[in-house]
Design an enzyme around this catalytic site. Sequence first.
Site, PDB file in Angstrom:
ATOM      1  N   ILE A 145       0.821  -1.225   0.000  1.00 63.51           N
ATOM      2  CA  ILE A 145       0.000   0.000   0.000  1.00 63.51           C
ATOM      3  C   ILE A 145       0.843   1.257   0.000  1.00 63.51           C
ATOM      4  CG2 ILE A 145      -1.969  -1.089   1.112  1.00 63.51           C
ATOM      5  CD1 ILE A 145      -1.012   0.016   3.768  1.00 63.51           C
ATOM      6  N   GLY A 146       2.162   1.135  -0.007  1.00 65.41           N
ATOM      7  CA  GLY A 146       3.013   2.325  -0.026  1.00 65.41           C
ATOM      8  C   GLY A 146       4.467   1.924  -0.053  1.00 65.41           C
ATOM      9  N   SER A 147       5.326   2.912  -0.297  1.00 68.62           N
ATOM     10  CA  SER A 147       6.764   2.676  -0.303  1.00 68.62           C
ATOM     11  C   SER A 147       7.467   3.995  -0.027  1.00 68.62           C
ATOM     12  CB  SER A 147       7.234   2.099  -1.643  1.00 68.62           C
ATOM     13  OG  SER A 147       6.979   3.024  -2.692  1.00 68.62           O
ATOM     14  N   GLY A 148       8.723   3.903   0.372  1.00 65.92           N
ATOM     15  CA  GLY A 148       9.493   5.090   0.669  1.00 65.92           C
ATOM     16  C   GLY A 148      10.954   4.755   0.830  1.00 65.92           C
ATOM     17  N   PHE A 197      12.674   3.906   3.324  1.00 67.18           N
ATOM     18  CA  PHE A 197      13.026   2.832   4.238  1.00 67.18           C
ATOM     19  C   PHE A 197      12.617   1.464   3.720  1.00 67.18           C
ATOM     20  CE2 PHE A 197      12.868   6.489   6.995  1.00 67.18           C
ATOM     21  CZ  PHE A 197      13.959   6.310   7.817  1.00 67.18           C
ATOM     22  N   GLY A 198      11.725   1.398   2.766  1.00 64.64           N
ATOM     23  CA  GLY A 198      11.238   0.124   2.276  1.00 64.64           C
ATOM     24  C   GLY A 198       9.785   0.224   1.867  1.00 64.64           C
ATOM     25  N   ASP A 245      10.320  15.856   7.918  1.00 60.03           N
ATOM     26  CA  ASP A 245       9.809  15.434   6.606  1.00 60.03           C
ATOM     27  C   ASP A 245       8.291  15.562   6.568  1.00 60.03           C
ATOM     28  OD1 ASP A 245      10.001  14.614   4.008  1.00 60.03           O
ATOM     29  OD2 ASP A 245      10.179  12.480   4.456  1.00 60.03           O
TER      30      ASP A 245
END
Length: 794
Positions: free
Chosen positions: A440-443, A445-446, A557
Amino acid sequence: MASNAITWSANRDAPISNSGKMSLTLDGISITDQDGAFRWSTAPLKASVSALQLTEMGNLLLLDQFNVTLWESFRYPTDTIVIGQNLPLGLLLSSAVSSGDLSTGNYRLAVSASDALLQWQNLTYWKLSMYTKAYTNSNYAVEYMAINQTGLYLFGHNGSVVVIQVNLSPSEFRIAKLDYSGQFNVFSGSSLKREFVGPDDKCQIPFICGRLGLCSDDAASNPICSCPPNFHVISNSADCVPSDGSYSLSVSCSSTDNNSGSNTSLVSYSRLGYGIDYFANDFTMPVKSGVNLSVCEDLCLADCSCLGVFFENSSGSCFVLQNELGSVMSTTGSDGDRLGFIKTLVGSSPTNGNNNFNGQALRFPIVGLVLLPFTGFFLLVALGFFWWRRSRISKTGKVKLSYPTSPSSGELDSFSIPGLPVRFEYTELKDATDNFNTQIGSGGFGAVYKGTLPDKSLVAVKKITNLGIQGMKDFCTEIAIIGNIHHVNLVKLRGFCAQGRERLLVYEYMNRGSLDRTLFGNGPVLEWQERVEIALGTARGLAYLHSGCQQKIIHCDVKPENILLHDQFQAKISDFGLSKLLGPEQSGLFTTMRGTRGYLAPEWLTSSAISDKTDVYSFGMVLLEIVSGRKNCSIRTQSHSIDDDTSGGGYSSSSSGPPQLVYFPLFALEMHEQGKYLEVADLRLEGRVTSEEVEKLVRVALCCVHEEPALRPNMVSVVGMLECEIPVGQPRLESLNFLRFYGRRFTEASTIEENDGQDDFMLYPRANASVSSKMSGSPTSFSYISSQQVSGPR
């Protein structure tokens, strides 16, 4: 023309004796001391050095075989600039400690987008624009400061426009120097005749009379130092302390010393009296307005970094003194309306050698002989009990805080702290996420996966990668910090996993996803009241992080991707307290700045101290996006309609004008100046929002994005403004002129290079870009990078 003035030092903070040695090699300049130990060298160069040259201007150059400059001293100023040398945005002049000690002192001169500022402890105490004979042109942003044969200048628009000008008598030799005393001087001629000084009133210098020293001018404009009423001078020092020996000055929690004032029941206030003011009060915004003195004192009492307050009776404004106390000064006129109070601690520190023990110390040996055997016995029993408890706990795996020595170590497998988030087994989370099937998401950190726990509750599982050894060590600390933080506007950490190489965080599931998807997506438009509630919830969450926790947390952030929405569009901030988890593999992304570009505050560029005001700036940028319903870098037609193809959250315009890229914060500033607030609002809300409602949020946002951090309100004040508890601040246009500079740079750069569908534009010059590149407006001066490349976890 010999003046014998020192204009540059290579290693001012690591001096060597006359027996030291400077060597010129193919790699550059290196300096060693008399024992041959390395002390300093130039940075790595792009080519081999062929020559060392000192120009007539005083610029030390390293040249390659083609006479191309590889390195020059002009780009690394200390406390002085000369004719032919520029001081661009992002570089500083730092004072020396004294006339005989060239080490870096406490004063600095920084060039902002609107002015040149003198600062002490990150507090402004003078601006070049304050000089009465200075010519100013606020229509352009400052790019660099320079001196020449005719005067002192701040230039903009690639050096073609004078923003601030101070005319001086013609001279072929001139230097500008930040003196160790805190004054900025311009000298000319071989005799170094001083022809300009700022500030000319020495009482405006922050530490002119020491800590809490009272400065007043005599007829000859020489400072006279004394102590305020109820204070006296410490022997062998210029600092002032309470006259009543039963009180002592409070110590900031940012100090390396222990803060004995943590017990609020022992805190009192010593009044300075009317006619006394603090140098920084005219350069900072009050933390609260429209309050009484009691509220002002309570604000300081709750903040361990606060050392005192100034209260303005006429407006009910509260100014706080934080971290370090400078001098105070006598005032007349309207400034006499402020009343100062210094936080003091009940109970003085010992001041003499016998520590007031008197004759009691003589009786210690007898008492000690009686009590020592009993004390030793109880200590042995206690140590035995703790040893037994520790061995038992280690066997059961309940409390074991050892850190891994390698990424593959499993020493954290037994990490568990009762009362903190649940420690999950890796297999439990693997089953809960159906083998990490639904991402459902990413960034940075992983990735984040949707999961369902055995109790049927939904969770978001963040699978962290590339931590590095230091990141693994920080993992437990971060769990302990964020696991104890609970607020309705912060995403709750439900648990974690530290097993083998695996590091996972388990958060409560937010069913409406992130704000960017709702705000910029193709779904139903957010109504105005929903936007206000989202802004207010985000502000409350940040205010709690900054002032409601035992340890202040700076998010670093803040952006729509890190604001998650739950039922009824309740906003919750995610990914706070995780910045330490970055490993060496990713740290290169944050060599000069941390966060997401487009939301970064200007202080990242000027290498100023990062504080909670950095989050305030990012919140202001997010608030503008909430108002407009699209990203701050979008496409505008002649009718001001917006269509942001990159996000899908815009709306098409039926007007015929050619579209053009626009930097929306600058557009919002221009509409604020013209009073056309409905032009700023999301046009999809036409007829469902009033100009007054939009004005309120736009003004709050512009106050948050002031260039100078001290002028930005804190998040507690932002919440008060959004809740209508305190008056909405009036943005200071002189501290918003930098938006014109960024706007023009964005427009110029965007005509040369396409956005390539990326989310964010980097509107600051790269830290490693050359000065000429920065000033020329070359496309190489800017970096285009997506938010996913530099942001933290989503």
